[in-house]
Structure formats: structure tokens, C-alpha cells
Design a protein around this motif. Structure first.
Motif, PDB file in Angstrom:
ATOM      1  N   TYR A   1       0.835  -1.203   0.000  1.00  0.00           N
ATOM      2  CA  TYR A   1       0.000   0.000   0.000  1.00  0.00           C
ATOM      3  C   TYR A   1       0.869   1.252   0.000  1.00  0.00           C
ATOM      4  O   TYR A   1       0.630   2.177  -0.776  1.00  0.00           O
ATOM      5  N   GLN A   2       1.879   1.274   0.855  1.00  0.00           N
ATOM      6  CA  GLN A   2       2.748   2.445   0.933  1.00  0.00           C
ATOM      7  C   GLN A   2       3.505   2.655  -0.371  1.00  0.00           C
ATOM      8  O   GLN A   2       3.661   3.783  -0.837  1.00  0.00           O
ATOM      9  N   ARG A   3       3.954   1.575  -0.977  1.00  0.00           N
ATOM     10  CA  ARG A   3       4.661   1.697  -2.256  1.00  0.00           C
ATOM     11  C   ARG A   3       3.722   2.215  -3.347  1.00  0.00           C
ATOM     12  O   ARG A   3       4.094   3.063  -4.165  1.00  0.00           O
ATOM     13  N   LEU A   4       2.496   1.695  -3.373  1.00  0.00           N
ATOM     14  CA  LEU A   4       1.529   2.154  -4.370  1.00  0.00           C
ATOM     15  C   LEU A   4       1.188   3.628  -4.171  1.00  0.00           C
ATOM     16  O   LEU A   4       1.061   4.373  -5.144  1.00  0.00           O
ATOM     17  N   MET A   5       1.039   4.050  -2.934  1.00  0.00           N
ATOM     18  CA  MET A   5       0.740   5.451  -2.662  1.00  0.00           C
ATOM     19  C   MET A   5       1.897   6.345  -3.092  1.00  0.00           C
ATOM     20  O   MET A   5       1.685   7.416  -3.673  1.00  0.00           O
ATOM     21  N   ALA A   6       3.123   5.913  -2.842  1.00  0.00           N
ATOM     22  CA  ALA A   6       4.291   6.686  -3.261  1.00  0.00           C
ATOM     23  C   ALA A   6       4.358   6.763  -4.788  1.00  0.00           C
ATOM     24  O   ALA A   6       4.616   7.827  -5.364  1.00  0.00           O
ATOM     25  N   GLU A   7       4.086   5.648  -5.435  1.00  0.00           N
ATOM     26  CA  GLU A   7       4.093   5.619  -6.897  1.00  0.00           C
ATOM     27  C   GLU A   7       2.989   6.517  -7.453  1.00  0.00           C
ATOM     28  O   GLU A   7       3.200   7.269  -8.406  1.00  0.00           O
ATOM     29  N   PHE A   8       1.814   6.459  -6.833  1.00  0.00           N
ATOM     30  CA  PHE A   8       0.700   7.312  -7.259  1.00  0.00           C
ATOM     31  C   PHE A   8       1.063   8.782  -7.113  1.00  0.00           C
ATOM     32  O   PHE A   8       0.790   9.591  -7.998  1.00  0.00           O
ATOM     33  N   GLU A   9       1.690   9.142  -6.010  1.00  0.00           N
ATOM     34  CA  GLU A   9       2.090  10.533  -5.765  1.00  0.00           C
ATOM     35  C   GLU A   9       3.106  10.973  -6.811  1.00  0.00           C
ATOM     36  O   GLU A   9       3.030  12.092  -7.336  1.00  0.00           O
ATOM     37  N   ASN A  10       4.054  10.106  -7.159  1.00  0.00           N
ATOM     38  CA  ASN A  10       5.044  10.428  -8.195  1.00  0.00           C
ATOM     39  C   ASN A  10       4.378  10.632  -9.548  1.00  0.00           C
ATOM     40  O   ASN A  10       4.726  11.550 -10.295  1.00  0.00           O
ATOM     41  N   VAL A  11       3.421   9.772  -9.873  1.00  0.00           N
ATOM     42  CA  VAL A  11       2.706   9.902 -11.152  1.00  0.00           C
ATOM     43  C   VAL A  11       1.917  11.200 -11.168  1.00  0.00           C
ATOM     44  O   VAL A  11       1.892  11.917 -12.180  1.00  0.00           O
TER      45      VAL A  11
END
Length: 191
Positions: free
Chosen positions: A60-70
Motif C-alpha cells: 500500500y505504501q509503495r503504491l501510494m508513493a508511486e501514485f504521488e510520483n505519477v
């Protein structure tokens, strides 16, 4: 014979009692074993669930970080595309500005107070004000050192009074849009 039967019956009763006692002990042992194995199974299950929760939290944390980067990259690309589109439109307006300036320079001194010329000057000022609000600024070139990133040298002259590699005349104004060159200044460079 009567006594033998009694003895046999007593032995049978004792065997039954012994069996019942052993059965009760087995049941208690099994219950205790079941309780221990149930406890162990529950602890194992909790460890497994904690591990799964840890893995899912990490995902979840990795996906949220990736989403924020996108999201940030998309916003940056949007601004870049907007600026590129704006630069294309603003570039096409610059010849209009040049023509306004040429027209105003060509007006004779005695005609400068006429309402028509004053109207044209007001339109020119309004156009320049709007361009300024959008982030378009004219570059000052004359008297400055030649910079290939800002200037386009179209003529070269020998002039002892001017310094080395100095712009002596601006033939066409250059403009900046925010931090980018919208149009290079066409200049005459000395020495």
C-alpha cells in the motif's frame, strides 16, 4: 463356583474402573494437548496474519508513493504542455507587435495627437500589458555582451568605440516567456 463368579465379577469391575480411569486420563491429556495445539495454532495463525498485514501495508505504501510520483509528473507535464502551447500562440503574436511598433514609429510628429494615432497607441499599450501579464518580456540587447543563447547575430561590424563582442544595434526585438526564449534578438555585433 459362586465364589469364582464373584471374584471374576470383581476383577471385571476393577478392570472397568481402571479402564474408566485410563480413559479419563487420556481424555484429560487429549484436552490438554488440544488446548496446547489450539494455542500454538492460534499463535501461528496470528504470526501469519501479522506477516500478511505487514506485506499488504508495504504494498500500500509503495503504491501510494508511486501514485504521488505519477500525480506530480502529470502535473509537471501539464504545465510544460501548456507552456509549449502558449509559446506557439505568443510567437505568432510577435509579428503583430513588431508591426504596431513600426507603424507607430512611421507616424509623423504633427499627426501624433490625432485620435486615430492615440487609439492605436492605446491598443498597443493594452497588447503589451496583456503580454506582460502572461509572462512575456522584451529582452534588452543593445550595449550588452553578445550571448548566443539570447541573440542571433546577423551582422558584424568593426567599431573601435564599442567593446569586443558587444551588441551595437538591435534589428529585431527578442522576447522571453517566463524562463524560456520566445524569440531571439536579431542583432549587429561589433568587433
Amino acid at each position: 463356583m459362586g465364589e469364582e463368579k464373584k471374584v471374576q465379577e470383581e476383577e471385571i469391575k476393577e478392570d472397568k474402573k481402571t479402564e474408566e480411569q485410563e480413559t479419563a486420563k487420556d481424555k484429560d491429556t487429549k484436552k490438554a494437548g488440544r488446548k496446547t495445539s489450539k494455542k500454538q495454532a492460534a499463535e501461528d495463525l496470528m504470526k501469519e496474519k501479522d506477516q500478511q498485514i505487514g506485506e499488504l501495508t508495504d504494498k500500500y505504501q509503495r503504491l501510494m508513493a508511486e501514485f504521488e510520483n505519477v500525480r506530480k509528473r502529470t502535473a509537471k507535464e501539464f504545465v510544460q504542455r501548456y507552456d509549449m502551447g502558449a509559446m506557439g500562440v505568443l510567437e505568432k503574436l510577435l509579428p503583430v507587435v513588431d508591426n504596431f511598433e513600426r507603424g507607430l514609429q512611421a507616424v509623423a510628429e504633427e499627426e501624433k495627437d490625432t485620435p486615430f494615432v492615440q487609439g492605436i497607441e492605446q491598443i498597443y499599450k493594452q497588447l503589451m500589458g496583456t503580454l506582460d501579464e502572461l509572462g512575456v518580456k522584451a529582452m534588452e540587447a543593445e550595449g550588452k555582451e553578445f550571448d548566443a543563447n539570447l541573440h542571433n547575430a546577423v551582422m558584424h561590424v568593426e567599431d573601435e568605440e564599442a567593446g569586443e563582442n558587444v551588441v551595437v544595434e538591435e534589428l529585431q526585438k527578442g522576447y522571453m516567456y517566463k524562463e524560456s526564449v520566445l524569440r531571439h534578438s536579431m542583432v549587429k555585433v561589433a568587433n
